[in-house]
Write a protein that holds these residues in place. Structure first.
Motif, PDB file in Angstrom:
ATOM      1  N   LEU A 195       5.926 -15.124   7.767  1.00  0.00           N
ATOM      2  CA  LEU A 195       5.449 -16.389   8.323  1.00  0.00           C
ATOM      3  C   LEU A 195       6.612 -17.350   8.581  1.00  0.00           C
ATOM      4  O   LEU A 195       6.627 -18.074   9.585  1.00  0.00           O
ATOM      5  CB  LEU A 195       4.436 -17.022   7.370  1.00  0.00           C
ATOM      6  N   ASP A 196       7.584 -17.373   7.663  1.00  0.00           N
ATOM      7  CA  ASP A 196       8.747 -18.237   7.854  1.00  0.00           C
ATOM      8  C   ASP A 196       9.507 -17.860   9.127  1.00  0.00           C
ATOM      9  O   ASP A 196      10.021 -18.723   9.844  1.00  0.00           O
ATOM     10  CB  ASP A 196       9.685 -18.151   6.645  1.00  0.00           C
ATOM     11  N   TYR A 197       9.566 -16.555   9.387  1.00  0.00           N
ATOM     12  CA  TYR A 197      10.236 -16.100  10.609  1.00  0.00           C
ATOM     13  C   TYR A 197       9.494 -16.607  11.847  1.00  0.00           C
ATOM     14  O   TYR A 197      10.121 -17.077  12.818  1.00  0.00           O
ATOM     15  CB  TYR A 197      10.317 -14.573  10.629  1.00  0.00           C
ATOM     16  N   MET A 221      -1.193 -21.824   5.896  1.00  0.00           N
ATOM     17  CA  MET A 221      -0.062 -21.465   6.745  1.00  0.00           C
ATOM     18  C   MET A 221      -0.528 -21.009   8.119  1.00  0.00           C
ATOM     19  O   MET A 221       0.109 -21.305   9.137  1.00  0.00           O
ATOM     20  CB  MET A 221       0.772 -20.373   6.067  1.00  0.00           C
ATOM     21  N   ARG A 222      -1.634 -20.282   8.153  1.00  0.00           N
ATOM     22  CA  ARG A 222      -2.163 -19.856   9.448  1.00  0.00           C
ATOM     23  C   ARG A 222      -2.577 -21.068  10.282  1.00  0.00           C
ATOM     24  O   ARG A 222      -2.285 -21.138  11.478  1.00  0.00           O
ATOM     25  CB  ARG A 222      -3.361 -18.923   9.258  1.00  0.00           C
ATOM     26  N   LYS A 223      -3.241 -22.037   9.650  1.00  0.00           N
ATOM     27  CA  LYS A 223      -3.649 -23.245  10.379  1.00  0.00           C
ATOM     28  C   LYS A 223      -2.435 -24.034  10.857  1.00  0.00           C
ATOM     29  O   LYS A 223      -2.431 -24.580  11.967  1.00  0.00           O
ATOM     30  CB  LYS A 223      -4.524 -24.119   9.477  1.00  0.00           C
ATOM     31  N   LEU A 224      -1.367 -24.088  10.018  1.00  0.00           N
ATOM     32  CA  LEU A 224      -0.151 -24.799  10.387  1.00  0.00           C
ATOM     33  C   LEU A 224       0.497 -24.164  11.616  1.00  0.00           C
ATOM     34  O   LEU A 224       0.920 -24.870  12.548  1.00  0.00           O
ATOM     35  CB  LEU A 224       0.827 -24.786   9.211  1.00  0.00           C
ATOM     36  N   ILE A 225       0.572 -22.834  11.622  1.00  0.00           N
ATOM     37  CA  ILE A 225       1.187 -22.137  12.758  1.00  0.00           C
ATOM     38  C   ILE A 225       0.383 -22.371  14.026  1.00  0.00           C
ATOM     39  O   ILE A 225       0.947 -22.635  15.098  1.00  0.00           O
ATOM     40  CB  ILE A 225       1.305 -20.628  12.455  1.00  0.00           C
TER      41      ILE A 225
END
Length: 403
Positions: free
Chosen positions: A265-267, A362-366
């Motif tokens: 996810l960071d990538y 994290m999915r929502k942030l992306i």
């Protein structure tokens, strides 16, 4: 079909004495007391699924029989794959159950031990036989097996013999008598659900391991009695499996899994941020370039027209370059989005993402970042187009008349 054949066999047995069971049928002495008894016998003779033979005559007709007299007979069941679909004794049935690797469709079988007419003392164990089949199938599904044994692989092979000479109905009946059928049924159904209906791959493997290990612990060291122990102690195996898995869940942490997932996810987030960063300097450069063009225009009345056109041509070239770069960054964002979608569809992620708060956030942030960059790129593209239109107007290549 099977029901009608069984009904005929039961009618024959009810009127017979000295019944002796054979692998594919049975024999005895049939007593003809009434004309109805004779009619039943004649109907059985006409049935292509049954072959009945008498000692006194190979193919007797109606007139060969006499009322109030008994006749020695042997009847054979003739159905497709008779050895796999007809069982005359409990031991034949047990032998078949031990060899099966699939749950049996009992509606396609003729099982005399399930009939009160043939086995008044054995038929009460019908449900035990049915669930015994499911128990054997369960262990064959999650352990190694061959025709004579089931092997549980722990620190060393743990063998449960299936040899028919080692497993008899007389011994198995003693086990059945000590077991409550509802508990026997519930334990097997629990283990089936426990092993078959797990969606998280990591948990699935752990469950199988717990099932094998706890079974070997409960069944003990006496090899020859392990199958009987399996039947008697399946409730204890259920309890041990349940407790061990709860301990595993208490110690299980998603942190390690999350760390692995967050690297990916960071990538993705870095890739999206790089796209935004690459566009920011160019987006800021557009208004600066326009301002510089306007500044160069002031006090340039004596400058030749060709030199006056140069800043606008450069401005058009720069705007086209920015628009092209927006297109390139859009392709990069679309690629990143496709990679993110594949990531969240992976089995190790999809099974927990809806219940794991961190991953879900994290999915929502992306998704939010992607929406923002799409709006940002569209804004830059519109700005670049406006700068091109403005430059063309200044060059006199585009006329504009106020309404």
């Amino acid at each position: 079909m099977m029901t009608s054949i069984l009904h005929s066999l039961e009618g024959l047995a009810q009127r017979s004495k000295n019944v002796e069971y054979l692998p594919l049928g049975f024999g005895g002495e049939y007593l003809i007391n009434t004309p109805q008894d004779l009619e039943l016998l004649l109907e059985i003779q006409k049935d292509p699924s049954l072959s009945i033979k008498f000692d006194f005559k190979p193919l007797p007709a109606k007139e060969d029989f006499t009322l109030k007299k008994s006749y020695t007979f042997k009847i054979t069941v003739k159905i497709p794959q008779t050895k796999s679909n007809f069982f005359s004794t409990p031991d034949y049935l047990i032998d078949y159950i031990l060899g099966e690797k699939e749950v049996i469709d009992w509606s396609k079988k003729i099982v005399l031990p399930f009939s009160e007419v043939f086995y008044s003392d054995v038929c009460k164990y019908k449900s035990y036989f049915i669930y015994l089949n499911r128990l054997v199938v369960l262990y064959k599904k999650y352990a190694y097996w061959d025709s004579v044994r089931i092997v549980l692989f722990t620190d060393k092979p743990f063998i449960i013999p299936l040899r028919k000479e080692k497993i008899s109905f007389d011994k198995l009946e003693k086990c059945f008598a000590d077991i409550d059928i509802s508990k026997f049924k519930d334990s097997i159904e629990y283990l089936e659900d426990f092993l078959d209906n797990e969606t998280i791959e990591k948990h699935k493997k752990e469950k199988q391991s717990i099932f094998i290990i706890e079974s070997s612990k409960v069944l003990g060291s006496q090899v020859n009695t392990r199958f009987y122990s399996l039947v008697k102690e399946i409730g204890e195996i259920e309890d041990s499996v349940d407790k061990s898995f709860k301990i595993y869940l208490e110690n299980f942490s998603y942190k390690k899994l999350e760390l692995e997932l967050k690297k990916d996810l960071d990538y993705f987030i870095k890739s999206i941020n790089d796209s935004i960063g690459a566009l920011q300097s160019q987006a800021l450069g557009l208004p600066v370039a326009v301002a510089l063009t306007q500044f160069s225009k002031v006090g340039s009345e004596s400058t030749s027209s060709s030199l006056l056109y140069t800043p606008y041509l450069a401005l058009i070239a720069f705007s086209v370059f920015v628009a092209f770069n927006v297109y390139q960054q859009d392709l990069q964002v679309q690629y990143s989005k496709a990679s993110i979608d594949r990531f969240f569809k992976k089995e190790s992620v999809s099974s927990i993402v809806n219940t794991d708060t961190s991953l879900n956030s994290m999915r929502k942030l992306i998704n939010k970042r992607i929406r923002i960059i799409n709006i940002y790129m569209l804004s830059i593209l519109i700005l670049a187009i406006l700068v091109i239109v403005y430059s063309l107007y200044e060059l006199g290549l585009l006329a504009w008349t106020p309404s």
